[in-house]
Design an enzyme around this catalytic site. Structure first.
Site, PDB file in Angstrom:
ATOM      1  N   CYS A 269       0.836  -1.199   0.000  1.00  0.00           N
ATOM      2  CA  CYS A 269       0.000   0.000   0.000  1.00  0.00           C
ATOM      3  C   CYS A 269       0.872   1.252   0.000  1.00  0.00           C
ATOM      4  O   CYS A 269       1.988   1.253   0.513  1.00  0.00           O
ATOM      5  CB  CYS A 269      -0.917   0.002   1.227  1.00  0.00           C
ATOM      6  SG  CYS A 269      -2.058   1.408   1.281  1.00  0.00           S
TER       7      CYS A 269
ATOM      8  N   ASP B  87       0.399   3.803   1.714  1.00  0.00           N
ATOM      9  CA  ASP B  87       0.330   4.421   3.044  1.00  0.00           C
ATOM     10  C   ASP B  87       1.730   4.778   3.575  1.00  0.00           C
ATOM     11  O   ASP B  87       2.627   3.929   3.580  1.00  0.00           O
ATOM     12  CB  ASP B  87      -0.364   3.437   4.009  1.00  0.00           C
ATOM     13  CG  ASP B  87      -0.793   4.109   5.303  1.00  0.00           C
ATOM     14  OD1 ASP B  87       0.087   4.692   5.992  1.00  0.00           O
ATOM     15  OD2 ASP B  87      -1.984   4.052   5.636  1.00  0.00           O
TER      16      ASP B  87
ATOM     17  N   ARG C 201       2.819   5.060   6.389  1.00  0.00           N
ATOM     18  CA  ARG C 201       3.236   4.347   7.607  1.00  0.00           C
ATOM     19  C   ARG C 201       3.750   2.944   7.305  1.00  0.00           C
ATOM     20  O   ARG C 201       4.095   2.200   8.219  1.00  0.00           O
ATOM     21  CB  ARG C 201       2.041   4.259   8.574  1.00  0.00           C
ATOM     22  CG  ARG C 201       1.522   5.612   9.017  1.00  0.00           C
ATOM     23  CD  ARG C 201       0.161   5.495   9.666  1.00  0.00           C
ATOM     24  NE  ARG C 201      -0.858   5.021   8.729  1.00  0.00           N
ATOM     25  CZ  ARG C 201      -2.126   4.767   9.049  1.00  0.00           C
ATOM     26  NH1 ARG C 201      -2.530   4.949  10.295  1.00  0.00           N
ATOM     27  NH2 ARG C 201      -2.986   4.347   8.144  1.00  0.00           N
TER      28      ARG C 201
ATOM     29  N   HIS D  56      -2.017  -4.006   5.023  1.00  0.00           N
ATOM     30  CA  HIS D  56      -1.831  -3.594   6.425  1.00  0.00           C
ATOM     31  C   HIS D  56      -3.181  -3.353   7.073  1.00  0.00           C
ATOM     32  O   HIS D  56      -4.158  -2.997   6.409  1.00  0.00           O
ATOM     33  CB  HIS D  56      -0.939  -2.343   6.520  1.00  0.00           C
ATOM     34  CG  HIS D  56      -1.556  -1.110   5.931  1.00  0.00           C
ATOM     35  ND1 HIS D  56      -2.163  -0.143   6.697  1.00  0.00           N
ATOM     36  CD2 HIS D  56      -1.677  -0.681   4.652  1.00  0.00           C
ATOM     37  CE1 HIS D  56      -2.602   0.826   5.922  1.00  0.00           C
ATOM     38  NE2 HIS D  56      -2.333   0.529   4.672  1.00  0.00           N
TER      39      HIS D  56
ATOM     40  N   CYS E  65      -6.106   0.044   7.059  1.00  0.00           N
ATOM     41  CA  CYS E  65      -5.838   0.649   5.748  1.00  0.00           C
ATOM     42  C   CYS E  65      -6.975   1.611   5.390  1.00  0.00           C
ATOM     43  O   CYS E  65      -8.146   1.218   5.335  1.00  0.00           O
ATOM     44  CB  CYS E  65      -5.716  -0.456   4.692  1.00  0.00           C
ATOM     45  SG  CYS E  65      -5.411   0.182   3.032  1.00  0.00           S
TER      46      CYS E  65
HETATM   47 ZN    ZN Z   1      -3.381   1.175   3.050  1.00  0.00          ZN
END
Ligand code: ZN
Length: 214
Positions: free
Chosen positions: A42, A44, A46, A98, A101
């Site tokens: 992803c 993302d 993080r 994750h 999400c």
């Molecule tokens: Zn995500």
């Protein structure tokens, strides 16, 4: 507007620290890359792929998009996959989702955020496919986390069904596809026990990973 000097300074410090540990590091990897792993994860912020598995530049080939989706008409993802398998000859493809999400959550809540709704339609297809299993979970957080896992399992299946991976297996190229999930709250990865090394294993591994309730 805040300028980006801080980032450029951090980059200088980072390059300096790498060189301090290994003076020839950058010259060595400048010649060529030989990663053994392709990471599909992803976007993302993080979930920084290379960092969280403790690898160095040159060791992980990476494709990231919102909600780590693998679609058979996405030439960006397919091009990364083809280059990784046919040219770099990676031994492992890791599809890593994750928990928590935002993309998966938006799909679950049917939020309208703009263009991205069309991309997240693929995650909504995962919901439709596993409605029976998901509806058994009354807690919304648990439902979201299970959907994050199911989404990874579906994307592993999609990777395994591409002509790129199918052809690699047909010519006995050593190649495994794995499904992992990352927990932002403790920094740990979890194997979803869906590792496939040939076409024959694909359906059974998928059924095992999905579980009996579907
Ligand atoms: Zn995500």
């Amino acid at each position: 507007m805040k300028d980006l000097t801080e980032l450029l300074e951090k980059n200088k410090a980072w390059a300096k620290s790498i060189k301090a540990q290994d003076p020839g590091f950058f010259q060595a990897i400048a010649r060529q890359q030989t990663p053994h792993y392709l990471w599909i994860g992803c976007s993302d912020s993080r979930v920084p792929a290379t960092q969280l598995v403790g690898l160095l530049p040159g060791e992980l080939f990476v494709h990231r998009n919102v909600a780590n989706v693998v679609v058979h008409t996405d030439f960006n993802c397919l091009s990364v996959l083809q280059f990784a398998v046919d040219i770099l000859k990676v031994s492992h493809i890791i599809v890593c989702g994750h928990y928590d999400c935002g993309g998966v959550q938006a799909a679950m809540q049917n939020l309208q955020l703009g263009l991205i709704d069309n991309w997240l339609r693929h995650v909504q297809d995962v919901i439709v496919g596993h409605e029976a299993q998901l509806s058994q979970l009354s807690d919304e957080g648990q439902r979201l986390n299970r959907l994050c896992e199911l989404n990874v399992i579906e994307q592993v299946l999609n990777v395994g069904r591409t002509t790129i991976v199918q052809n690699a297996w047909a010519r006995d190229q050593e190649l495994a596809v794995h499904g992992w999930i990352y927990s932002i709250s403790d920094g740990l990865l979890r194997d979803l026990d869906m590792s496939i090394t040939n076409t024959k294993e694909l359906s059974a591994a998928y059924e095992d990973a999905i579980g009996p309730s579907d």
